[in-house]
Write a protein that holds these residues in place. Structure first.
Motif, PDB file in Angstrom:
ATOM      1  N   ILE A  82      -7.803  -7.214  29.264  1.00 59.98           N
ATOM      2  CA  ILE A  82      -8.450  -7.970  28.103  1.00 59.98           C
ATOM      3  C   ILE A  82      -8.713  -9.330  28.507  1.00 59.98           C
ATOM      4  O   ILE A  82      -9.621 -10.041  28.133  1.00 59.98           O
ATOM      5  CB  ILE A  82      -7.547  -7.483  26.978  1.00 59.98           C
ATOM      6  CG1 ILE A  82      -7.645  -6.179  26.566  1.00 59.98           C
ATOM      7  CG2 ILE A  82      -7.951  -8.424  25.883  1.00 59.98           C
ATOM      8  CD1 ILE A  82      -6.401  -5.442  25.671  1.00 59.98           C
ATOM      9  N   SER A  83      -7.758  -9.959  29.044  1.00 66.16           N
ATOM     10  CA  SER A  83      -7.967 -11.424  29.218  1.00 66.16           C
ATOM     11  C   SER A  83      -9.009 -11.722  29.988  1.00 66.16           C
ATOM     12  O   SER A  83      -9.687 -12.821  30.077  1.00 66.16           O
ATOM     13  CB  SER A  83      -6.730 -11.950  29.899  1.00 66.16           C
ATOM     14  OG  SER A  83      -5.120 -11.806  28.985  1.00 66.16           O
ATOM     15  N   MET A  84      -9.039 -10.987  31.249  1.00 63.33           N
ATOM     16  CA  MET A  84     -10.455 -10.935  32.151  1.00 63.33           C
ATOM     17  C   MET A  84     -11.644 -11.018  31.018  1.00 63.33           C
ATOM     18  O   MET A  84     -12.563 -11.779  31.376  1.00 63.33           O
ATOM     19  CB  MET A  84     -10.274  -9.918  33.009  1.00 63.33           C
ATOM     20  CG  MET A  84     -11.416 -10.153  33.957  1.00 63.33           C
ATOM     21  SD  MET A  84     -12.860  -8.921  33.614  1.00 63.33           S
ATOM     22  CE  MET A  84     -12.019  -7.163  33.717  1.00 63.33           C
ATOM     23  N   LEU A  85     -11.819  -9.760  30.433  1.00 68.21           N
ATOM     24  CA  LEU A  85     -12.887  -9.660  29.403  1.00 68.21           C
ATOM     25  C   LEU A  85     -13.099 -10.834  28.761  1.00 68.21           C
ATOM     26  O   LEU A  85     -14.483 -11.360  28.436  1.00 68.21           O
ATOM     27  CB  LEU A  85     -12.904  -8.393  28.780  1.00 68.21           C
ATOM     28  CG  LEU A  85     -12.773  -7.095  29.500  1.00 68.21           C
ATOM     29  CD1 LEU A  85     -12.625  -6.161  28.522  1.00 68.21           C
ATOM     30  CD2 LEU A  85     -14.090  -6.759  30.106  1.00 68.21           C
ATOM     31  N   LYS A  86     -12.206 -11.400  28.056  1.00 67.90           N
ATOM     32  CA  LYS A  86     -12.119 -12.600  27.203  1.00 67.90           C
ATOM     33  C   LYS A  86     -12.775 -13.787  27.822  1.00 67.90           C
ATOM     34  O   LYS A  86     -13.592 -14.699  27.532  1.00 67.90           O
ATOM     35  CB  LYS A  86     -10.951 -12.997  26.409  1.00 67.90           C
ATOM     36  CG  LYS A  86     -10.529 -11.472  25.262  1.00 67.90           C
ATOM     37  CD  LYS A  86      -9.171 -12.119  24.833  1.00 67.90           C
ATOM     38  CE  LYS A  86      -9.377 -13.046  23.843  1.00 67.90           C
ATOM     39  NZ  LYS A  86      -7.949 -13.320  22.966  1.00 67.90           N
ATOM     40  N   SER A  87     -12.180 -13.772  29.178  1.00 71.44           N
ATOM     41  CA  SER A  87     -12.797 -15.112  29.876  1.00 71.44           C
ATOM     42  C   SER A  87     -14.155 -14.927  30.375  1.00 71.44           C
ATOM     43  O   SER A  87     -14.747 -16.113  30.586  1.00 71.44           O
ATOM     44  CB  SER A  87     -11.811 -15.090  31.278  1.00 71.44           C
ATOM     45  OG  SER A  87     -11.993 -16.027  32.302  1.00 71.44           O
ATOM     46  N   LYS A  88     -14.540 -13.832  30.465  1.00 72.04           N
ATOM     47  CA  LYS A  88     -16.069 -13.586  30.870  1.00 72.04           C
ATOM     48  C   LYS A  88     -16.873 -13.749  29.593  1.00 72.04           C
ATOM     49  O   LYS A  88     -17.874 -14.558  29.913  1.00 72.04           O
ATOM     50  CB  LYS A  88     -16.196 -11.964  31.177  1.00 72.04           C
ATOM     51  CG  LYS A  88     -15.748 -11.689  32.747  1.00 72.04           C
ATOM     52  CD  LYS A  88     -16.327 -10.581  33.412  1.00 72.04           C
ATOM     53  CE  LYS A  88     -16.015 -10.541  34.884  1.00 72.04           C
ATOM     54  NZ  LYS A  88     -16.801  -9.081  35.367  1.00 72.04           N
ATOM     55  N   VAL A  89     -16.369 -13.650  28.510  1.00 74.82           N
ATOM     56  CA  VAL A  89     -17.152 -13.860  27.271  1.00 74.82           C
ATOM     57  C   VAL A  89     -17.214 -15.510  27.358  1.00 74.82           C
ATOM     58  O   VAL A  89     -18.279 -16.027  26.919  1.00 74.82           O
ATOM     59  CB  VAL A  89     -16.671 -13.360  26.071  1.00 74.82           C
ATOM     60  CG1 VAL A  89     -17.230 -13.945  24.840  1.00 74.82           C
ATOM     61  CG2 VAL A  89     -16.770 -11.735  26.046  1.00 74.82           C
ATOM     62  N   ARG A  90     -16.180 -16.031  27.425  1.00 75.98           N
ATOM     63  CA  ARG A  90     -16.057 -17.530  27.379  1.00 75.98           C
ATOM     64  C   ARG A  90     -16.871 -18.068  28.391  1.00 75.98           C
ATOM     65  O   ARG A  90     -17.649 -19.272  28.120  1.00 75.98           O
ATOM     66  CB  ARG A  90     -14.854 -18.162  27.240  1.00 75.98           C
ATOM     67  CG  ARG A  90     -13.866 -17.653  26.295  1.00 75.98           C
ATOM     68  CD  ARG A  90     -12.623 -18.233  26.207  1.00 75.98           C
ATOM     69  NE  ARG A  90     -11.640 -18.180  25.023  1.00 75.98           N
ATOM     70  CZ  ARG A  90     -10.825 -17.305  24.857  1.00 75.98           C
ATOM     71  NH1 ARG A  90     -10.448 -16.685  26.137  1.00 75.98           N
ATOM     72  NH2 ARG A  90     -10.061 -17.109  23.480  1.00 75.98           N
ATOM     73  N   HIS A  91     -17.134 -17.692  29.428  1.00 76.06           N
ATOM     74  CA  HIS A  91     -17.825 -18.174  30.587  1.00 76.06           C
ATOM     75  C   HIS A  91     -19.490 -18.089  30.310  1.00 76.06           C
ATOM     76  O   HIS A  91     -20.239 -18.933  30.310  1.00 76.06           O
ATOM     77  CB  HIS A  91     -17.622 -17.520  31.890  1.00 76.06           C
ATOM     78  CG  HIS A  91     -18.561 -17.757  32.963  1.00 76.06           C
ATOM     79  ND1 HIS A  91     -18.310 -19.057  33.778  1.00 76.06           N
ATOM     80  CD2 HIS A  91     -19.541 -17.222  33.616  1.00 76.06           C
ATOM     81  CE1 HIS A  91     -19.124 -19.046  34.472  1.00 76.06           C
ATOM     82  NE2 HIS A  91     -19.917 -18.092  34.787  1.00 76.06           N
ATOM     83  N   ILE A  92     -19.643 -16.911  29.658  1.00 78.29           N
ATOM     84  CA  ILE A  92     -21.135 -16.741  29.155  1.00 78.29           C
ATOM     85  C   ILE A  92     -21.441 -17.690  28.095  1.00 78.29           C
ATOM     86  O   ILE A  92     -22.602 -18.355  28.284  1.00 78.29           O
ATOM     87  CB  ILE A  92     -21.454 -15.299  28.674  1.00 78.29           C
ATOM     88  CG1 ILE A  92     -21.345 -14.272  29.748  1.00 78.29           C
ATOM     89  CG2 ILE A  92     -22.763 -15.075  27.805  1.00 78.29           C
ATOM     90  CD1 ILE A  92     -21.014 -12.725  29.270  1.00 78.29           C
ATOM     91  N   ASN A  93     -20.501 -17.798  27.077  1.00 82.35           N
ATOM     92  CA  ASN A  93     -20.784 -19.063  26.271  1.00 82.35           C
ATOM     93  C   ASN A  93     -20.806 -20.297  26.630  1.00 82.35           C
ATOM     94  O   ASN A  93     -21.889 -21.218  26.140  1.00 82.35           O
ATOM     95  CB  ASN A  93     -19.754 -19.014  25.230  1.00 82.35           C
ATOM     96  CG  ASN A  93     -19.884 -17.994  23.767  1.00 82.35           C
ATOM     97  OD1 ASN A  93     -20.981 -17.606  23.522  1.00 82.35           O
ATOM     98  ND2 ASN A  93     -18.839 -17.385  23.550  1.00 82.35           N
ATOM     99  N   SER A  94     -20.070 -20.626  27.796  1.00 84.06           N
ATOM    100  CA  SER A  94     -20.223 -22.087  28.229  1.00 84.06           C
ATOM    101  C   SER A  94     -21.656 -22.100  29.087  1.00 84.06           C
ATOM    102  O   SER A  94     -22.353 -23.377  28.833  1.00 84.06           O
ATOM    103  CB  SER A  94     -19.137 -22.084  29.501  1.00 84.06           C
ATOM    104  OG  SER A  94     -17.864 -22.263  28.947  1.00 84.06           O
ATOM    105  N   ASN A  95     -22.258 -21.001  29.640  1.00 81.48           N
ATOM    106  CA  ASN A  95     -23.427 -21.055  30.384  1.00 81.48           C
ATOM    107  C   ASN A  95     -24.672 -21.264  29.354  1.00 81.48           C
ATOM    108  O   ASN A  95     -25.555 -22.058  29.429  1.00 81.48           O
ATOM    109  CB  ASN A  95     -23.639 -19.957  30.963  1.00 81.48           C
ATOM    110  CG  ASN A  95     -23.077 -19.788  32.213  1.00 81.48           C
ATOM    111  OD1 ASN A  95     -22.503 -20.834  32.736  1.00 81.48           O
ATOM    112  ND2 ASN A  95     -22.818 -18.598  32.991  1.00 81.48           N
ATOM    113  N   LEU A  96     -24.464 -20.684  28.036  1.00 84.93           N
ATOM    114  CA  LEU A  96     -25.302 -20.890  26.875  1.00 84.93           C
ATOM    115  C   LEU A  96     -25.404 -22.384  26.415  1.00 84.93           C
ATOM    116  O   LEU A  96     -26.341 -22.800  26.018  1.00 84.93           O
ATOM    117  CB  LEU A  96     -25.021 -19.904  25.925  1.00 84.93           C
ATOM    118  CG  LEU A  96     -25.225 -18.373  25.918  1.00 84.93           C
ATOM    119  CD1 LEU A  96     -24.676 -17.575  24.870  1.00 84.93           C
ATOM    120  CD2 LEU A  96     -26.787 -18.088  26.272  1.00 84.93           C
ATOM    121  N   GLN A  97     -24.083 -23.083  26.253  1.00 79.69           N
ATOM    122  CA  GLN A  97     -24.169 -24.227  25.790  1.00 79.69           C
ATOM    123  C   GLN A  97     -24.620 -25.281  26.699  1.00 79.69           C
ATOM    124  O   GLN A  97     -25.320 -26.154  26.395  1.00 79.69           O
ATOM    125  CB  GLN A  97     -22.358 -24.574  25.509  1.00 79.69           C
ATOM    126  CG  GLN A  97     -21.761 -23.817  24.300  1.00 79.69           C
ATOM    127  CD  GLN A  97     -20.277 -24.167  24.282  1.00 79.69           C
ATOM    128  OE1 GLN A  97     -19.738 -24.089  25.328  1.00 79.69           O
ATOM    129  NE2 GLN A  97     -20.126 -24.751  23.012  1.00 79.69           N
TER     130      GLN A  97
END
Length: 575
Positions: A82-97
């Protein structure tokens, strides 16, 4: 009413993976394959927001499994995934930003016109602002490490064995069992004996817990230093408050500490003592002899809430029938309950050890308040995890609102004067817990962060600091304090939530003020429902002003709330 006379078990099978752990693994793998770079269009945002809800439901499922008989190694792997999945989501958001940061102002304005859900725009950053690369790296590292440290704390606590003798037979108790008996057993001698043995066991391992907590705070301080933030900034932002408003609340409590602590002195005199100990204060409410079975508790809760909003009482009845509540007593459960939201499914699950005491009924009402709150938020699309916008101050306002209405109803309906006084006393002690015990935890956390800037605190310093902060919070009114609160309260070790404690005090005083407001406003229930539905859309202070015209930065509101408690104390002393 279609409720049961015995505590219910929740229904986890209706979730898409139930108790099939192999199916759960396949489900998580499917989610991971969907976590690919997202384009700057609304459809992709909606898809990502749905994935976020699925991950959050997985996290709630994990919390539900922690109170079932599941191998700890399985839980560790699940939490890591779950921590890994959340980390990937945050990485995607960072790329969008980052993509937005390369747009010109004109490009950004044109792009924003193509997005109907304006919340997506604000969540990705004003005008495409983006964190520095090194800040993103350290934030990601910090979150993963904090999660590992929280897991280490949990595993260490779960391995505890507290030895205690019952009927001349030696028993080994888990931490959860020992803590529950130490605070809730009806026999005072057993309570005291288990409490003493539990603390002796904790003392033998205190160095390990001090090391973990030092690492947690040190890691956060390093992150804040890189971000050029004060250590309170993150928590205040997460709770929708300004520092001045929080200080105003504490100042008002401080100005009333003598009047509040007088109640404890009167209670001490009633039992022939000059002062009570921390343990006596925190466990005395359990001596209320009033018993209420699970079906009666649901009946009382729904009736109390009917006077406020019939929609809420209907909701409570329905979720009991649908298997959202697990009230069965099990050794795997912690002393407190919890409500875990499943945003993707639009449901919640509540866990508590229901033992037919008035306090367990109160806990049930509290968790039902959380479930109602989660239901109002519903399936609002968001690119953030709820922990980033779901303000604890707001959450605890809803839950404590429910429990207070319930307790007031029980007191009002009670015909036996002895029982009525006992339940009122229990309510007062719980209220003082919000204002004193939690205040002590807050002061400890605040001071620890300040001292930790200059290096690690050894275990003796931690214990001394804990006691000093309790002395201040209780106005030096107790005979003994608890040196191991910082180990027993898992709030200190929450990976996602710094300064976990004060939202309870805040929510308590805010809920009392709102209940008083509701008495003179026939449209209050509609305002309250809309207030909860807009969680995270504006900071809490602004939402309160918007819906109820209350300025939380002024002392007047907080004093009015405390005055309501002082009236309860006066009533108790005169009855």
């Amino acid at each position: 009413m279609e409720t049961m006379n015995t505590p219910t078990r929740w229904d986890l099978d209706i979730l898409q993976y139930g108790f099939d752990l192999n199916e759960l693994k396949r489900h998580m793998s499917k989610i991971e394959t969907k976590l690919i770079d997202t384009n700057l269009n609304e459809q992709d945002f909606v898809t990502l927001s749905e994935i976020i809800k699925q991950v959050e439901s997985l996290e709630s499922y994990y919390y539900c499994l922690t109170v079932e008989n599941i191998n700890t190694s399985v839980l560790t792997v699940l939490k890591g995934t779950i921590s890994m999945l959340k980390s990937k989501v945050r990485h995607i958001n960072s790329n969008l930003q980052e993509s937005l940061s390369h747009m010109s102002k004109k490009q950004f304005l044109n792009w924003s016109k193509s997005i109907d859900q304006k919340r997506f725009i604000s969540e990705l950053g004003k005008n495409g602002e983006v964190q520095r690369a090194e800040v993103k790296i350290i934030s990601s590292f910090a979150k993963e490490t904090l999660s590992s440290l929280e897991d280490m704390y949990t595993q260490l606590l779960n391995q505890f064995k507290v030895k205690e003798i019952f009927d001349h037979v030696e028993n080994e108790l888990t931490f959860s069992e020992a803590n529950h008996l130490a605070m809730s057993h009806t026999d005072r001698n057993i309570r005291n004996s288990v409490f003493k043995e539990l603390n002796h066991t904790l003392e033998s391992q205190a160095n390990l817990f001090a090391s973990i907590y030092n690492q947690i705070v040190g890691l956060r301080l390093n992150e804040y230093k890189i971000k050029n933030e004060d250590f309170f900034d993150e928590s205040l932002k997460m709770n929708g408050l300004t520092h001045s408003t929080l200080k105003t609340m504490w100042d008002v409590i401080d100005s009333n500490i003598d009047n509040l602590s007088n109640y404890l002195k009167i209670k001490a005199k009633e039992v022939g003592k000059a002062r009570l100990s921390w343990h006596e204060v925190m466990s005395s409410s359990e001596e209320v002899s009033f018993r209420i079975n699970f079906s009666q508790a649901i009946d009382f809760i729904t009736k109390s809430l009917t006077n406020f909003d019939t929609n809420i009482s209907t909701f409570v009845h329905e979720i009991i029938i649908r298997g959202w509540v697990d009230a069965e007593q099990r050794n795997t459960k912690p002393i407190n309950g919890f409500c875990a939201p499943f945003p993707y499914e639009g449901e919640s699950r509540i866990s508590l050890n229901y033992d037919e005491s008035i306090d367990s009924a109160r806990r049930l009402a509290h968790e039902l308040g959380h479930a109602w709150h989660f239901q109002q938020i519903g399936r609002i699309p968001s690119l953030r995890f709820s922990e980033e916008f779901f303000e604890m101050t707001m959450a605890e306002t809803s839950s404590i609102f429910f429990e207070t209405i319930f307790i007031d109803y029980v007191i009002q309906e009670s015909k036996d004067l002895v029982t009525k006084k006992a339940i009122l006393g229990s309510k007062i002690e719980r209220s003082l817990n919000y204002l004193m015990s939690i205040r002590g935890a807050y002061l400890f956390e605040e001071k620890f962060y300040e001292y930790r800037k200059n290096g690690q605190l050894d275990v003796n310093m931690v214990e001394e600091l804990s006691i000093l902060c309790q002395e201040k919070a209780y106005g030096n009114s107790l005979s003994e304090y608890e040196p191991f609160v910082w180990i027993k309260y898992d709030q200190f070790y929450q990976a996602d939530t710094p300064f976990y404690n004060y939202p309870y005090t805040f929510g308590f005083l805010l809920s009392i003020g709102l209940i008083e407001l509701a008495k003179d406003d026939e449209h209050f229930h509609k305002k309250f429902q809309q207030f909860l539905a807009e969680t995270g859309m504006l900071p809490l202070e602004k939402l309160i002003k918007k819906h109820f015209k209350i300025d939380l930065s002024e002392q007047k509101f907080w004093q009015q709330s405390i005055q309501r408690l002082l009236k309860d104390i006066e009533l108790s002393n005169n009855s």
